[in-house]
Design an enzyme around this catalytic site. Sequence first.
Site, mmCIF file in Angstrom:
data_model
loop_
_atom_site.group_PDB
_atom_site.id
_atom_site.type_symbol
_atom_site.label_atom_id
_atom_site.label_comp_id
_atom_site.label_asym_id
_atom_site.label_seq_id
_atom_site.Cartn_x
_atom_site.Cartn_y
_atom_site.Cartn_z
ATOM 1 N N CYS A 30 0.787 -1.245 0.000
ATOM 2 C CA CYS A 30 0.000 0.000 0.000
ATOM 3 C C CYS A 30 0.811 1.283 0.000
ATOM 4 O O CYS A 30 0.724 2.065 -0.943
ATOM 5 C CB CYS A 30 -0.912 0.006 1.221
ATOM 6 S SG CYS A 30 -2.078 -1.335 1.222
HETATM 7 N N1 NAD Z 1 -2.557 -6.221 1.906
HETATM 8 C C1 NAD Z 1 -2.964 -5.208 2.605
HETATM 9 O O1 NAD Z 1 -2.577 -5.042 3.743
HETATM 10 C C2 NAD Z 1 -3.974 -4.207 2.064
HETATM 11 C C3 NAD Z 1 -4.538 -3.296 2.944
HETATM 12 C C4 NAD Z 1 -5.487 -2.399 2.478
HETATM 13 C C5 NAD Z 1 -5.834 -2.396 1.143
HETATM 14 N N2 NAD Z 1 -5.258 -3.278 0.270
HETATM 15 C C6 NAD Z 1 -5.706 -3.240 -1.113
HETATM 16 O O2 NAD Z 1 -6.532 -4.367 -1.378
HETATM 17 C C7 NAD Z 1 -6.353 -4.832 -2.707
HETATM 18 C C8 NAD Z 1 -5.958 -6.296 -2.725
HETATM 19 O O3 NAD Z 1 -4.717 -6.441 -2.055
HETATM 20 P P1 NAD Z 1 -4.210 -7.820 -1.458
HETATM 21 O O4 NAD Z 1 -3.085 -7.468 -0.547
HETATM 22 O O5 NAD Z 1 -5.342 -8.627 -0.930
HETATM 23 O O6 NAD Z 1 -3.647 -8.509 -2.792
HETATM 24 P P2 NAD Z 1 -3.214 -10.055 -2.980
HETATM 25 O O7 NAD Z 1 -2.238 -10.056 -4.110
HETATM 26 O O8 NAD Z 1 -2.843 -10.651 -1.665
HETATM 27 O O9 NAD Z 1 -4.544 -10.771 -3.436
HETATM 28 C C9 NAD Z 1 -5.162 -10.560 -4.643
HETATM 29 C C10 NAD Z 1 -5.796 -11.868 -5.098
HETATM 30 O O10 NAD Z 1 -6.523 -11.579 -6.284
HETATM 31 C C11 NAD Z 1 -6.336 -12.644 -7.196
HETATM 32 N N3 NAD Z 1 -6.643 -12.112 -8.518
HETATM 33 C C12 NAD Z 1 -5.886 -11.367 -9.346
HETATM 34 N N4 NAD Z 1 -6.572 -11.039 -10.444
HETATM 35 C C13 NAD Z 1 -7.797 -11.573 -10.310
HETATM 36 C C14 NAD Z 1 -8.976 -11.563 -11.112
HETATM 37 N N5 NAD Z 1 -9.016 -10.915 -12.272
HETATM 38 N N6 NAD Z 1 -10.036 -12.226 -10.652
HETATM 39 C C15 NAD Z 1 -10.003 -12.881 -9.461
HETATM 40 N N7 NAD Z 1 -8.926 -12.923 -8.663
HETATM 41 C C16 NAD Z 1 -7.835 -12.266 -9.081
HETATM 42 C C17 NAD Z 1 -4.896 -13.080 -6.966
HETATM 43 O O11 NAD Z 1 -4.682 -14.404 -7.411
HETATM 44 C C18 NAD Z 1 -4.790 -12.943 -5.441
HETATM 45 O O12 NAD Z 1 -5.164 -14.135 -4.795
HETATM 46 C C19 NAD Z 1 -5.319 -3.901 -3.320
HETATM 47 O O13 NAD Z 1 -5.963 -2.879 -4.005
HETATM 48 C C20 NAD Z 1 -4.605 -3.323 -2.116
HETATM 49 O O14 NAD Z 1 -4.062 -2.052 -2.393
HETATM 50 C C21 NAD Z 1 -4.341 -4.204 0.715
#
Ligand code: NAD
Length: 451
Positions: free
Chosen positions: A284
Amino acid sequence: MATEKKAEFFKGAQLRVGIIGCGYVGLPLALRFAEAGHRVTGFDTDPQKVQMLNAGKSYIEHIQQAKIQQYVNSRHFGATTDFSRLAENDAIIICVPTPLNEYREPDLSYVENTAKSIQPHLQKGQLVVLESTTYPGTTEELVLPILEKSGLRCPIVAGPENENVPVDFFLAFSPEREDPGNKQYGLAQIPKVVGGVNPPSGRAAQALYGQVVARVVPVSSTRAAEMTKLLENIFRCVNIALVNELKLLCQRMGMDVWEVIDAAASKPFGFMPFYPGPGLGGHCIPVDPFYLSWKAREYDFSTRFIELAGEVNTAMPYHVVESVAEALNQRKKSLKGAKLLVLGVAYKKDVDDLRESPTLKIMEILQKRGADFDYNDPYFPHLHKMRHYDYSHMKSVPLNAETLGKYDAVIIATDHSSYDYAAIVDAAKLVIDTRNATRRVIRHRERIFAC
Ligand SMILES: NC(=O)c1ccc[n+]([C@@H]2O[C@H](COP(=O)([O-])OP(=O)(O)OC[C@H]3O[C@@H](n4cnc5c(N)ncnc54)[C@H](O)[C@@H]3O)[C@@H](O)[C@H]2O)c1
């Protein structure tokens, strides 16, 4: 004919909730809805993750296998790669990645592809919520037009006169505030900000999240909800840059910035401590502010705080390597050819996440400068190929007095709690500490080089 379904429907029990993207954000959310008694389906494009989830297995350190197993067994949770099953759900929540591309511009391809995969299966009365962090306008300008290609409508309107505007489906944005590994604030305790494309959409999303979090904070639009998340992350990014810059000044003035921050933190109001480090990491903070900078350009606006903070924070891994070179120089050694051990590749302590970790950048610079290095991280027994780096040949070396003593210097890049810092300083010839992890070590302080 618009949907007959009222927003209040989402206050009901045993809803069918589809979560797209079962990662750090999507998986805990899915389990929380399952815990609240809803029937949850996780959708992911990665068949390996889907297979593991359906076998009751976890691939994220802090998410307990037993919890997944429990909800798989009770049929409250299952996962699939079959997106046609989106049609079965009352609510669909999007938690896919939002990275930057190689030009440091927003890469919304995951969000766009997800919207395209929902569109053919979109049903009247469904609620769609985007959670992925992004710039203000994404839900209305990118997601909505794709979903409306289905022929169903969700008008962009606000104000009390539109309280009951007819809609075919509901669309909202609600930013995720997950702090992986934070034991004090889990998903259920963290208030959730929610904004709808129109008032019924806002109310529908409030009703849904009201079932799984302690408090829902409604805002007037999806854009306000999108901007709220960016403000939170920019606040952190700018404050971290501020203490990083002050650290450099304190070092030049022969002062200890940590002592100063701790003293300032005794003020009970108007101050909040941030700590310096080897650079920004995680999905992030290093990424999200640039979503806003990019969008601001459309309005001929330059986000100077964000750019300056980015500049200061990006320079920190270089500062670490300069400090290693200086510490070696003081011992009549050069960085080129030095044998180094880097402790911690995760971007912060006690997590198994190395996305955007400054350690990876430090290793890249060390490599360019001709140093020879190994690493240790209890969360990463080996490294894999990443988007920007390929350390797939590297394995975590065991940490004991014998191995520690072999290196010219040990760099504490990530201050995992499991490390015994006194023992590390006892056994190492030289320790470069980027996190003040050795603050309580008493013996051999002459071996510690604060950085
Ligand atoms: N990790 C954090 O601490 C955090 C905190 C707040 C916000 N966010 C936001 O949340 C969002 C997701 O982050 P995350 O950390 O969970 O990412 P991540 O990479 O851990 O998870 C994303 C998942 O989405 C899947 N994916 C990718 N493309 C896809 C599609 N087209 N259809 C279905 N699944 C798909 C991937 O295989 C993966 O399992 C981002 O925008 C991030 O900025 C993350």
